[in-house]
Design a protein around this motif. Structure first.
Motif, PDB file in Angstrom:
ATOM      1  N   ARG A 185       0.829  -1.194   0.000  1.00  0.00           N
ATOM      2  CA  ARG A 185       0.000   0.000   0.000  1.00  0.00           C
ATOM      3  C   ARG A 185       0.864   1.245   0.000  1.00  0.00           C
ATOM      4  NH1 ARG A 185      -4.788   1.375   4.381  1.00  0.00           N
ATOM      5  NH2 ARG A 185      -5.545   3.288   3.377  1.00  0.00           N
ATOM      6  N   LYS A 186       0.553   2.124  -0.869  1.00  0.00           N
ATOM      7  CA  LYS A 186       1.328   3.355  -0.957  1.00  0.00           C
ATOM      8  C   LYS A 186       1.085   4.192   0.292  1.00  0.00           C
ATOM      9  CE  LYS A 186       2.156   7.335  -3.958  1.00  0.00           C
ATOM     10  NZ  LYS A 186       1.732   8.047  -5.191  1.00  0.00           N
ATOM     11  N   PRO A 187       2.167   4.582   0.971  1.00  0.00           N
ATOM     12  CA  PRO A 187       1.968   5.362   2.204  1.00  0.00           C
ATOM     13  C   PRO A 187       1.323   6.704   1.908  1.00  0.00           C
ATOM     14  CG  PRO A 187       4.282   5.336   1.558  1.00  0.00           C
ATOM     15  CD  PRO A 187       3.577   4.375   0.656  1.00  0.00           C
ATOM     16  N   ARG A 188       0.473   7.105   2.855  1.00  0.00           N
ATOM     17  CA  ARG A 188      -0.218   8.378   2.690  1.00  0.00           C
ATOM     18  C   ARG A 188       0.765   9.540   2.821  1.00  0.00           C
ATOM     19  NH1 ARG A 188      -5.300   9.305   6.466  1.00  0.00           N
ATOM     20  NH2 ARG A 188      -6.032   7.612   5.124  1.00  0.00           N
ATOM     21  N   LYS A 189       0.619  10.469   1.937  1.00  0.00           N
ATOM     22  CA  LYS A 189       1.504  11.623   1.957  1.00  0.00           C
ATOM     23  C   LYS A 189       1.196  12.484   3.178  1.00  0.00           C
ATOM     24  CE  LYS A 189       3.052  15.503  -0.884  1.00  0.00           C
ATOM     25  NZ  LYS A 189       2.841  16.242  -2.155  1.00  0.00           N
ATOM     26  N   LYS A 190       2.235  12.716   3.973  1.00  0.00           N
ATOM     27  CA  LYS A 190       2.071  13.488   5.186  1.00  0.00           C
ATOM     28  C   LYS A 190       2.369  14.953   4.928  1.00  0.00           C
ATOM     29  CE  LYS A 190       3.254   9.706   8.324  1.00  0.00           C
ATOM     30  NZ  LYS A 190       4.133   9.262   9.437  1.00  0.00           N
ATOM     31  N   ARG A 191       1.541  15.790   5.532  1.00  0.00           N
ATOM     32  CA  ARG A 191       1.745  17.218   5.408  1.00  0.00           C
ATOM     33  C   ARG A 191       2.917  17.624   6.284  1.00  0.00           C
ATOM     34  NH1 ARG A 191      -1.816  20.035   7.672  1.00  0.00           N
ATOM     35  NH2 ARG A 191      -1.567  21.885   6.385  1.00  0.00           N
ATOM     36  N   PRO A 192       3.733  18.546   5.825  1.00  0.00           N
ATOM     37  CA  PRO A 192       4.853  18.988   6.664  1.00  0.00           C
ATOM     38  C   PRO A 192       4.337  19.681   7.911  1.00  0.00           C
ATOM     39  CG  PRO A 192       4.597  20.413   4.731  1.00  0.00           C
ATOM     40  CD  PRO A 192       3.671  19.245   4.527  1.00  0.00           C
ATOM     41  N   PRO A 193       5.034  19.518   9.036  1.00  0.00           N
ATOM     42  CA  PRO A 193       4.566  20.150  10.280  1.00  0.00           C
ATOM     43  C   PRO A 193       4.681  21.665  10.205  1.00  0.00           C
ATOM     44  CG  PRO A 193       6.734  19.167  10.590  1.00  0.00           C
ATOM     45  CD  PRO A 193       6.278  18.754   9.221  1.00  0.00           C
ATOM     46  N   ALA A 194       3.881  22.321  11.024  1.00  0.00           N
ATOM     47  CA  ALA A 194       3.909  23.778  11.092  1.00  0.00           C
ATOM     48  C   ALA A 194       5.206  24.233  11.749  1.00  0.00           C
ATOM     49  CB  ALA A 194       2.701  24.283  11.884  1.00  0.00           C
ATOM     50  N   PRO A 195       5.624  25.446  11.484  1.00  0.00           N
ATOM     51  CA  PRO A 195       6.859  25.945  12.115  1.00  0.00           C
ATOM     52  C   PRO A 195       6.721  26.025  13.625  1.00  0.00           C
ATOM     53  CG  PRO A 195       5.704  27.714  10.961  1.00  0.00           C
ATOM     54  CD  PRO A 195       5.019  26.439  10.572  1.00  0.00           C
ATOM     55  N   ASP A 196       7.819  25.747  14.292  1.00  0.00           N
ATOM     56  CA  ASP A 196       7.841  25.745  15.756  1.00  0.00           C
ATOM     57  C   ASP A 196       8.030  27.181  16.257  1.00  0.00           C
ATOM     58  OD1 ASP A 196       7.854  24.978  18.356  1.00  0.00           O
ATOM     59  OD2 ASP A 196       9.829  24.020  18.321  1.00  0.00           O
ATOM     60  N   ILE A 197       6.920  27.870  16.442  1.00  0.00           N
ATOM     61  CA  ILE A 197       6.942  29.262  16.886  1.00  0.00           C
ATOM     62  C   ILE A 197       6.881  29.293  18.414  1.00  0.00           C
ATOM     63  CG2 ILE A 197       5.768  31.491  16.704  1.00  0.00           C
ATOM     64  CD1 ILE A 197       4.645  30.561  14.046  1.00  0.00           C
ATOM     65  N   PRO A 198       7.609  30.181  19.076  1.00  0.00           N
ATOM     66  CA  PRO A 198       7.543  30.263  20.542  1.00  0.00           C
ATOM     67  C   PRO A 198       6.129  30.545  21.028  1.00  0.00           C
ATOM     68  CG  PRO A 198       9.421  31.498  19.711  1.00  0.00           C
ATOM     69  CD  PRO A 198       8.620  31.095  18.511  1.00  0.00           C
ATOM     70  N   PRO A 199       5.778  30.044  22.211  1.00  0.00           N
ATOM     71  CA  PRO A 199       4.401  30.221  22.713  1.00  0.00           C
ATOM     72  C   PRO A 199       4.006  31.685  22.884  1.00  0.00           C
ATOM     73  CG  PRO A 199       5.545  28.531  23.963  1.00  0.00           C
ATOM     74  CD  PRO A 199       6.562  29.170  23.085  1.00  0.00           C
ATOM     75  N   ALA A 200       4.938  32.556  23.297  1.00  0.00           N
ATOM     76  CA  ALA A 200       4.593  33.972  23.493  1.00  0.00           C
ATOM     77  C   ALA A 200       4.161  34.617  22.175  1.00  0.00           C
ATOM     78  CB  ALA A 200       5.786  34.717  24.095  1.00  0.00           C
ATOM     79  N   GLU A 201       4.883  34.325  21.103  1.00  0.00           N
ATOM     80  CA  GLU A 201       4.510  34.890  19.806  1.00  0.00           C
ATOM     81  C   GLU A 201       3.199  34.302  19.291  1.00  0.00           C
ATOM     82  OE1 GLU A 201       6.422  35.381  15.301  1.00  0.00           O
ATOM     83  OE2 GLU A 201       7.640  34.605  16.970  1.00  0.00           O
ATOM     84  N   LEU A 202       2.982  33.012  19.523  1.00  0.00           N
ATOM     85  CA  LEU A 202       1.719  32.401  19.104  1.00  0.00           C
ATOM     86  C   LEU A 202       0.535  33.014  19.852  1.00  0.00           C
ATOM     87  CD1 LEU A 202       2.404  28.575  18.725  1.00  0.00           C
ATOM     88  CD2 LEU A 202       1.688  30.173  16.957  1.00  0.00           C
ATOM     89  N   SER A 203       0.720  33.303  21.121  1.00  0.00           N
ATOM     90  CA  SER A 203      -0.360  33.931  21.885  1.00  0.00           C
ATOM     91  C   SER A 203      -0.739  35.285  21.297  1.00  0.00           C
ATOM     92  CB  SER A 203       0.070  34.072  23.344  1.00  0.00           C
ATOM     93  OG  SER A 203      -0.922  34.729  24.099  1.00  0.00           O
ATOM     94  N   LYS A 204       0.242  36.045  20.848  1.00  0.00           N
ATOM     95  CA  LYS A 204      -0.058  37.337  20.222  1.00  0.00           C
ATOM     96  C   LYS A 204      -0.777  37.151  18.892  1.00  0.00           C
ATOM     97  CE  LYS A 204       3.931  39.653  22.328  1.00  0.00           C
ATOM     98  NZ  LYS A 204       5.218  40.366  22.057  1.00  0.00           N
ATOM     99  N   ARG A 205      -0.392  36.145  18.140  1.00  0.00           N
ATOM    100  CA  ARG A 205      -1.048  35.911  16.847  1.00  0.00           C
ATOM    101  C   ARG A 205      -2.514  35.544  17.030  1.00  0.00           C
ATOM    102  NH1 ARG A 205       2.950  32.641  12.676  1.00  0.00           N
ATOM    103  NH2 ARG A 205       4.679  34.138  12.707  1.00  0.00           N
ATOM    104  N   TYR A 206      -2.790  34.688  17.994  1.00  0.00           N
ATOM    105  CA  TYR A 206      -4.176  34.292  18.209  1.00  0.00           C
ATOM    106  C   TYR A 206      -5.015  35.418  18.805  1.00  0.00           C
ATOM    107  CZ  TYR A 206      -2.779  29.487  17.212  1.00  0.00           C
ATOM    108  OH  TYR A 206      -2.311  28.342  16.601  1.00  0.00           O
ATOM    109  N   SER A 207      -4.359  36.378  19.418  1.00  0.00           N
ATOM    110  CA  SER A 207      -5.112  37.516  19.968  1.00  0.00           C
ATOM    111  C   SER A 207      -5.519  38.505  18.891  1.00  0.00           C
ATOM    112  CB  SER A 207      -4.273  38.227  21.041  1.00  0.00           C
ATOM    113  OG  SER A 207      -3.986  37.354  22.118  1.00  0.00           O
ATOM    114  N   ARG A 208      -4.737  38.554  17.803  1.00  0.00           N
ATOM    115  CA  ARG A 208      -5.059  39.501  16.736  1.00  0.00           C
ATOM    116  C   ARG A 208      -6.337  39.072  16.025  1.00  0.00           C
ATOM    117  NH1 ARG A 208       0.894  38.971  14.247  1.00  0.00           N
ATOM    118  NH2 ARG A 208       2.063  39.994  15.943  1.00  0.00           N
ATOM    119  N   GLY A 209      -7.181  40.026  15.788  1.00  0.00           N
ATOM    120  CA  GLY A 209      -8.417  39.768  15.054  1.00  0.00           C
ATOM    121  C   GLY A 209      -9.492  39.088  15.847  1.00  0.00           C
ATOM    122  N   LEU A 210      -9.239  38.812  17.135  1.00  0.00           N
ATOM    123  CA  LEU A 210     -10.254  38.129  17.931  1.00  0.00           C
ATOM    124  C   LEU A 210     -11.437  39.050  18.233  1.00  0.00           C
ATOM    125  CD1 LEU A 210     -10.818  35.401  19.202  1.00  0.00           C
ATOM    126  CD2 LEU A 210      -9.689  36.197  21.292  1.00  0.00           C
TER     127      LEU A 210
END
Length: 745
Positions: A185-210
């Motif tokens: 069986r042909k293995p399923r193509k896996k999507r590349p993982p998301a970039p490892d962004i620091p938690p503090a910066e991710l918190s700011k991104r999720y706050s924008r546009g909320l």
């Protein structure tokens, strides 16, 4: 292939039985009896041996004939006397002269000399034709070339073995038995993982546009109310007459519904575009069905007045389709709020504790461990695909295909092509579950809010995927009794030992053992003005004690029972329950009384772990923390705890051991409370999301079948926008109840 083809033919043609049958008495019938002959003349006429002989023309004969039969020598002619001897043939056989010698062949083995006693002579065969000899020579050359053609290419052991068999058994090839072909069986193509962004910066991104998303949700809710009023105008009493006059016209009502739905699509434009684009990224979800339902419903509302005339007899499904867009937007807002809380909690501590689930750690079962290390991979896991999306990625294509096929069957298949848009809008609206984004958004936000208060955060959905089944959880000294939970209650020195020496050697052994009492004895060491000493040969005993050599003296540290086992004399009437005893060279040197204070969150945490089939394993290094002490002193269910041997406990609590690369949770506080809440919360989140997603897919399947039946029979009065909206809301109600159960433990 035999090398001498001519010899084989001669043997087959002139066998001994054939000679006896033809020449029974060794004489011919036609010829007169042969006269005796002179032996000297036969020797002179016989050939020189197996080597090549020259004929009368001076050429070599490479095919020597057998010796002729014994006959009477004929008188030689003068020509024969001049040229030499002449070999005579029996009878009057013709004489053949060679015009040209055949190409030379390798010398043949010497034939055996005939025995005169039991071998009968027979006439020499006529020489073979020159053309046949040339063909045989070419055939032998071709066979030789075919045998050595692939020798340079086949160097493997199997090829050498095959050539050996072919050489030893001519004409037989060894068949290679190959295994039956297995279709991989042909293995399923896996999507590349998301970039490892620091938690503090991710918190700011999720706050924008909320805040903007919340405002758009309010506008979408107002538009939904307008759609509900227009759809149910006939059932709402007290409406103004002007509004009733506009809504009394079916064509105007359809256009008004289409305009309100178009505004709803514009307000939720980011959600709408994302739902249409994600299938091209390999992430098809339930949002696609809701977006397609809005497109088909809008097209049906715009074309319905022209197709059905002034009295259509039915209404477009603008209300339930717009309701799906509103709840998708609301679910996205809840998910972003949970992600913001999670990232903010993970960024609160500079050196947080990491929780991983290690495979087969203890008793061949997966075990949760807590350790300190770099915060790598958290940002990538948080941005990954959640559990509901993974389920929808499989279910959405099936639902999409079923909706298209059933819509064609109920319209074109029933010879009603004018109802195609109506069938598509009804089927896709019933297939689009209102819990598409709420299945993960609601429980994720609730569990993130609870864990944030206790100083814990889940590392995305990837950290809770393998939390099923029973497993273990390692408990160390600092988990049960964090820093400040153990205090020194008193010190007593025995004999002539200086207090500075007793404190120094005791603190040294405690530090080298990695026990959680290091903080208590370090403070005592500084207060007494002592320093650590160099120790060697640290040994941990099963009886609850430690031994180490410090400056040539054996220092024993342990409990009272350990001192009894080591034959150290204790003072009579000793009633100290929890203390550290120190002995130097077998003599009691000091007693350090300790006071253990169990935090209030430990007992409920252990109960919640046991209820969720998580077995606590005591990997403690403090020799006082044993199951009997925890049961008698703190009333903990010690019979439900596992207590490995001392060497195994030291291995399980080793800070240098290997751990899994997938994070399960991040802890910003010490103690068992945040640790247990994160582990139990992850398991409950997984169960809630999967149950909600399964109910959502089941509701979509039931909706498709119900819409297919009603569109087939043309039940315009039963399949109305209000009835379909009530059906979708009924299947959405279990999701909030399941989400409310997640954080109640």
């Amino acid at each position: 292939m035999p090398r001498d083809r001519d010899g084989q033919q001669n043997q087959d043609e002139f066998s001994l039985d054939a000679i006896l049958a033809e020449f029974g008495s060794g004489q011919r019938q036609e010829e007169p009896p042969a006269a005796p002959f002179d032996a000297s003349e036969e020797e002179a006429a016989a050939p020189a041996g197996p080597e090549a002989q020259e004929d009368e023309l001076g050429e070599k004969d490479w095919f020597p004939t057998p010796p002729p039969r014994r006959e009477e020598p004929r008188p030689e002619t003068p020509a024969a006397q001049e040229k030499g001897r002449v070999t005579t043939f029996p009878g009057a056989g013709p004489r053949i002269q060679r015009e040209e010698a055949p190409p030379p062949l390798p010398p043949e083995p010497e034939p055996e000399e005939p025995q005169e006693d039991n071998v009968l002579e027979f006439p020499a065969p006529e020489p073979e034709n020159r053309v046949v000899a040339g063909i045989d020579h070419l055939r032998r050359k071709a066979d030789q070339f075919a045998e050595h053609m692939y020798e340079g290419e086949e160097d493997s052991e199997s090829a050498k073995e095959a050539r050996r068999v072919e050489r030893l058994i001519p004409g037989v090839d060894e068949e290679e038995v190959s295994p039956a072909p297995v279709r991989e069986r042909k293995p399923r193509k896996k999507r590349p993982p998301a970039p490892d962004i620091p938690p503090a910066e991710l918190s700011k991104r999720y706050s924008r546009g909320l805040k903007g998303a919340r405002l758009r949700s309010v506008l979408a809710f107002l538009l939904l109310l307008c759609l509900a009023v227009v759809t149910g105008a006939d059932r709402i009493p007290g409406l103004p007459g002007e509004l009733m006059g506009i809504m009394g016209d079916p064509g105007m009502r359809c256009y008004l519904l289409a305009g309100l739905q178009a505004l709803m699509i514009l307000v939720t434009g980011d959600i709408f575009l994302e739902g249409l684009i994600r299938p091209f990224q390999g992430r098809m979800g339930m949002e696609l069905l809701i977006c397609l339902a809005n497109l088909f419903t809008l097209a049906d509302a715009l074309t319905l007045p022209s197709l059905a005339g002034e009295a259509p007899g039915r209404e477009p499904f603008c209300l339930p389709a717009a309701l799906g867009l509103l709840l998708v937007l609301w679910g996205r807002i809840q998910e972003r709020r949970g992600l913001r809380l999670c990232c903010r909690t993970a960024a609160a501590a500079s050196e947080p504790y990491l929780v991983t689930r290690d495979e087969g750690k203890w008793n061949n079962r997966d075990t949760y461990t807590k350790w300190s290390g770099p915060l790598n991979g958290f940002g990538s896991q948080v941005q990954g695909e959640n559990g509901a999306e993974r389920i929808y990625r499989v279910a959405a294509p099936i639902l999409l295909l079923a909706a298209v096929v059933f819509s064609l069957l109920s319209s074109v298949g029933r010879r009603r092509p004018e109802d195609l848009l109506w069938s598509l809008s009804a089927t896709f609206t019933a297939a689009g579950s209102l819990s598409a984004t709420l299945c993960f958004g609601l429980p994720w936000r609730r569990i993130s809010a609870r864990l944030s208060k206790s100083g814990a955060a889940l590392a995305g959905w990837q950290g809770v995927t393998n939390t099923t089944g029973s497993c273990n959880l390692l408990l160390t000294d600092i988990d049960l009794f964090p820093v400040g939970s153990v205090s020194l209650n008193g010190v007593k020195i025995f004999g002539d030992f200086p207090i500075e020496k007793v404190v120094a050697v005791t603190a040294t052994v405690i530090r080298d053992s990695g026990c959680a009492l290091d903080k208590v004895f370090h403070d005592l060491l500084r207060s007494q003005g002592a320093v650590y000493r160099r120790g060697e040969k640290l040994t941990a005993f099963e009886g609850g004690g430690l031994s180490e050599i410090i400056r040539g003296e054996q220092v024993l540290i342990g409990s009272a029972s350990f001192m009894v086992l080591m034959d150290v004399a204790l003072p009579p009437g000793l009633k100290v329950k929890n203390a550290v005893f120190c002995a130097i060279d077998g003599e009691l040197a000091g007693i350090f009384a300790l006071n253990y204070h169990l935090p209030g969150s430990v007992a409920p945490a252990i109960d919640s772990l046991i209820q969720n089939r998580i077995t606590p394993v005591l990997a403690t290094r403090d020799f006082n923390l044993i199951p009997s002490m925890l049961r008698q002193r703190f009333k903990l269910p010690a019979e439900r705890l596992e207590f490995p041997p001392v060497n195994r406990r030291r291995e399980l609590s080793d800070p240098e051991q290997e751990h899994s690369e997938t994070l399960a949770a991040i802890l910003c506080r010490e103690g068992l409370g945040p640790y247990a809440e994160a582990v139990v919360g992850g398991r409950r989140l997984r169960s809630a999301v999967r149950l909600s997603a399964a109910l959502s897919c089941l509701g979509s399947m039931v909706g498709i079948l119900l819409a297919f039946y009603l569109t087939c029979v043309g039940a315009y009065d039963s399949l109305t926008p209000l009835n379909l909206a009530v059906f979708l809301l009924a299947w959405m109600l279990p999701t909030p109840f399941i989400a409310g159960w997640v954080d109640r433990y």
